[in-house]
Motif scaffolding. Sequence first.
Motif, mmCIF file in Angstrom:
data_model
loop_
_atom_site.group_PDB
_atom_site.id
_atom_site.type_symbol
_atom_site.label_atom_id
_atom_site.label_comp_id
_atom_site.label_asym_id
_atom_site.label_seq_id
_atom_site.Cartn_x
_atom_site.Cartn_y
_atom_site.Cartn_z
ATOM 1 N N ALA A 1 0.843 -1.203 0.000
ATOM 2 C CA ALA A 1 0.000 0.000 0.000
ATOM 3 C C ALA A 1 0.871 1.242 0.000
ATOM 4 O O ALA A 1 2.014 1.219 0.467
ATOM 5 C CB ALA A 1 -0.896 0.021 1.235
ATOM 6 N N ASP A 2 0.327 2.323 -0.539
ATOM 7 C CA ASP A 2 0.975 3.629 -0.439
ATOM 8 C C ASP A 2 2.454 3.594 -0.843
ATOM 9 O O ASP A 2 3.333 3.974 -0.066
ATOM 10 C CB ASP A 2 0.779 4.196 0.977
ATOM 11 C CG ASP A 2 -0.697 4.446 1.254
ATOM 12 O OD1 ASP A 2 -1.230 5.445 0.762
ATOM 13 O OD2 ASP A 2 -1.333 3.595 1.924
ATOM 14 N N ILE A 3 2.676 3.162 -2.062
ATOM 15 C CA ILE A 3 4.042 3.124 -2.617
ATOM 16 C C ILE A 3 4.535 4.559 -2.865
ATOM 17 O O ILE A 3 5.701 4.874 -2.678
ATOM 18 C CB ILE A 3 4.063 2.292 -3.919
ATOM 19 C CG1 ILE A 3 3.709 0.832 -3.610
ATOM 20 C CG2 ILE A 3 5.410 2.393 -4.619
ATOM 21 C CD1 ILE A 3 3.335 0.000 -4.835
ATOM 22 N N HIS A 4 3.629 5.400 -3.291
ATOM 23 C CA HIS A 4 3.881 6.834 -3.427
ATOM 24 C C HIS A 4 5.123 7.185 -4.245
ATOM 25 O O HIS A 4 5.934 8.031 -3.826
ATOM 26 C CB HIS A 4 3.949 7.496 -2.038
ATOM 27 C CG HIS A 4 2.593 7.776 -1.474
ATOM 28 N ND1 HIS A 4 1.703 8.636 -2.074
ATOM 29 C CD2 HIS A 4 1.934 7.277 -0.399
ATOM 30 C CE1 HIS A 4 0.572 8.670 -1.376
ATOM 31 N NE2 HIS A 4 0.680 7.837 -0.365
ATOM 32 N N GLY A 5 5.262 6.564 -5.376
ATOM 33 C CA GLY A 5 6.321 6.956 -6.295
ATOM 34 C C GLY A 5 7.727 6.745 -5.775
ATOM 35 O O GLY A 5 8.675 7.328 -6.301
ATOM 36 N N GLY B 1 -3.529 0.998 -3.482
ATOM 37 C CA GLY B 1 -3.731 2.395 -3.869
ATOM 38 C C GLY B 1 -2.633 3.330 -3.407
ATOM 39 O O GLY B 1 -1.792 2.983 -2.588
ATOM 40 N N ASP B 2 -2.654 4.561 -3.981
ATOM 41 C CA ASP B 2 -1.586 5.550 -3.801
ATOM 42 C C ASP B 2 -0.230 4.982 -4.223
ATOM 43 O O ASP B 2 0.771 5.085 -3.514
ATOM 44 C CB ASP B 2 -1.541 6.100 -2.358
ATOM 45 C CG ASP B 2 -2.595 7.184 -2.125
ATOM 46 O OD1 ASP B 2 -3.437 7.407 -3.024
ATOM 47 O OD2 ASP B 2 -2.577 7.808 -1.055
ATOM 48 N N THR B 3 -0.242 4.421 -5.415
ATOM 49 C CA THR B 3 1.011 3.984 -6.031
ATOM 50 C C THR B 3 1.843 5.208 -6.397
ATOM 51 O O THR B 3 3.069 5.174 -6.396
ATOM 52 C CB THR B 3 0.693 3.152 -7.296
ATOM 53 O OG1 THR B 3 -0.140 2.063 -6.901
ATOM 54 C CG2 THR B 3 1.942 2.623 -7.966
ATOM 55 N N ALA C 1 -9.785 -1.903 -0.101
ATOM 56 C CA ALA C 1 -10.194 -0.505 -0.249
ATOM 57 C C ALA C 1 -9.050 0.361 0.255
ATOM 58 O O ALA C 1 -8.437 0.039 1.273
ATOM 59 C CB ALA C 1 -11.448 -0.225 0.564
ATOM 60 N N HIS C 2 -8.752 1.444 -0.446
ATOM 61 C CA HIS C 2 -7.607 2.261 -0.031
ATOM 62 C C HIS C 2 -7.820 2.869 1.358
ATOM 63 O O HIS C 2 -6.998 2.701 2.257
ATOM 64 C CB HIS C 2 -7.353 3.370 -1.057
ATOM 65 C CG HIS C 2 -6.219 4.266 -0.695
ATOM 66 N ND1 HIS C 2 -4.925 3.817 -0.600
ATOM 67 C CD2 HIS C 2 -6.179 5.581 -0.349
ATOM 68 C CE1 HIS C 2 -4.131 4.826 -0.230
ATOM 69 N NE2 HIS C 2 -4.869 5.892 -0.074
ATOM 70 N N GLY C 3 -8.930 3.572 1.540
ATOM 71 C CA GLY C 3 -9.174 4.249 2.817
ATOM 72 C C GLY C 3 -9.912 3.353 3.799
ATOM 73 O O GLY C 3 -9.401 2.994 4.849
ATOM 74 N N GLY D 1 -5.293 0.807 3.230
ATOM 75 C CA GLY D 1 -4.045 1.569 3.334
ATOM 76 C C GLY D 1 -4.368 2.956 3.870
ATOM 77 O O GLY D 1 -5.135 3.102 4.809
ATOM 78 N N HIS D 2 -3.801 3.976 3.244
ATOM 79 C CA HIS D 2 -4.140 5.394 3.410
ATOM 80 C C HIS D 2 -3.548 6.067 4.650
ATOM 81 O O HIS D 2 -3.034 7.172 4.554
ATOM 82 C CB HIS D 2 -5.661 5.566 3.379
ATOM 83 C CG HIS D 2 -6.130 6.976 3.146
ATOM 84 N ND1 HIS D 2 -5.541 7.826 2.233
ATOM 85 C CD2 HIS D 2 -7.167 7.688 3.695
ATOM 86 C CE1 HIS D 2 -6.187 8.993 2.242
ATOM 87 N NE2 HIS D 2 -7.172 8.933 3.121
ATOM 88 N N SER D 3 -3.604 5.438 5.822
ATOM 89 C CA SER D 3 -3.040 6.094 7.013
ATOM 90 C C SER D 3 -1.524 5.905 7.081
ATOM 91 O O SER D 3 -0.852 6.607 7.831
ATOM 92 C CB SER D 3 -3.676 5.555 8.290
ATOM 93 O OG SER D 3 -3.250 4.224 8.517
ATOM 94 N N HIS D 4 -0.994 4.955 6.329
ATOM 95 C CA HIS D 4 0.442 4.642 6.321
ATOM 96 C C HIS D 4 0.893 4.069 7.674
ATOM 97 O O HIS D 4 2.080 4.136 7.995
ATOM 98 C CB HIS D 4 1.297 5.875 5.978
ATOM 99 C CG HIS D 4 1.015 6.477 4.634
ATOM 100 N ND1 HIS D 4 1.943 7.241 3.964
ATOM 101 C CD2 HIS D 4 -0.067 6.423 3.823
ATOM 102 C CE1 HIS D 4 1.426 7.655 2.815
ATOM 103 N NE2 HIS D 4 0.200 7.164 2.715
ATOM 104 N N ILE D 5 -0.027 3.536 8.435
ATOM 105 C CA ILE D 5 0.314 2.955 9.739
ATOM 106 C C ILE D 5 -0.084 1.480 9.763
ATOM 107 O O ILE D 5 -1.264 1.152 9.568
ATOM 108 C CB ILE D 5 -0.392 3.719 10.877
ATOM 109 C CG1 ILE D 5 0.141 5.161 10.900
ATOM 110 C CG2 ILE D 5 -0.154 3.041 12.223
ATOM 111 C CD1 ILE D 5 -0.573 6.074 11.838
HETATM 112 ZN ZN ZN Z 1 -1.048 7.480 0.819
#
Ligand code: ZN
Length: 245
Positions: A7-11, A36-38, A115-117, A148-152
């Motif tokens: 999750a949250d790879i963020h580039g 999500g948030d790749t 689901a992302h959030g 994902g989404h919270s990054h925790i």
């Molecule tokens: Zn994110």
Amino acid sequence: MRAAVLADIHGNLVALDAVLKDMEARGGAGQLWCLGDTVGYGPEPSKCIQRLRQYDHLCIAGNHEYASTGRVDTFDFNPDAAAAVQWTAEHLTQDDKQYLQGLSVTLVEGAFTMAHGSPRSAVWEYLVNSAQAIENFDYFKTPFCLIGHSHIPLYFEYLEEEGLCPGKRFEDGALLKLGKNRLIINPGSVGQPRDRDPRASYAIYDSDGRTIQLFRVPYDIAATQSEMEQYGLPRSLIDRLSKGV
Ligand code: ZN
């Protein structure tokens, strides 16, 4: 069957490649499940998409996919995040954009909803406490949900008889047994951890053992930071990587 849950790879390609290497060293996985948030924040959005697409994978959209492809405006983003969204949008190819626009916001795969959030508000909700979790169990039908989404990295176990839903940190190396209780699980963020541990975070699901295990992976944070500097990305986004916040 084994799947790596990302999750949250963020580039952050350096972090993604470190995670993929770690995954291979642990016997590999037949599929990647990406929550999500790749893209967004990091310096290599396009290469992260390309890397994912080299694998058999499932992927859903997060808020950064929505924003960087113009499906929502950046009204709800803070100024640095909005600047990064704008930069990301300018550094995606047409093919990348098509791929991102084609992603759905939820997916069901076997016993899992993704689901992302949160299952209730797939793109936007930060699901971080028990009160939210207990409400969210009404919004999906499968036994388990990946978010994902919270990054925790954390998980919530629904104890239906007691009407409780305690949340626990998903620690490095922890092995979660998938039993009769329903769970909402966040594997943490690959590319921008926010639990004060800057190491990349991901999980491996094993359908034979019915387990999910979390792993933290050190990566060359300075390499990603210097690339971000080179591209003029916001200082706060560069600094937070080494702090894990
Ligand atoms: Zn994110």
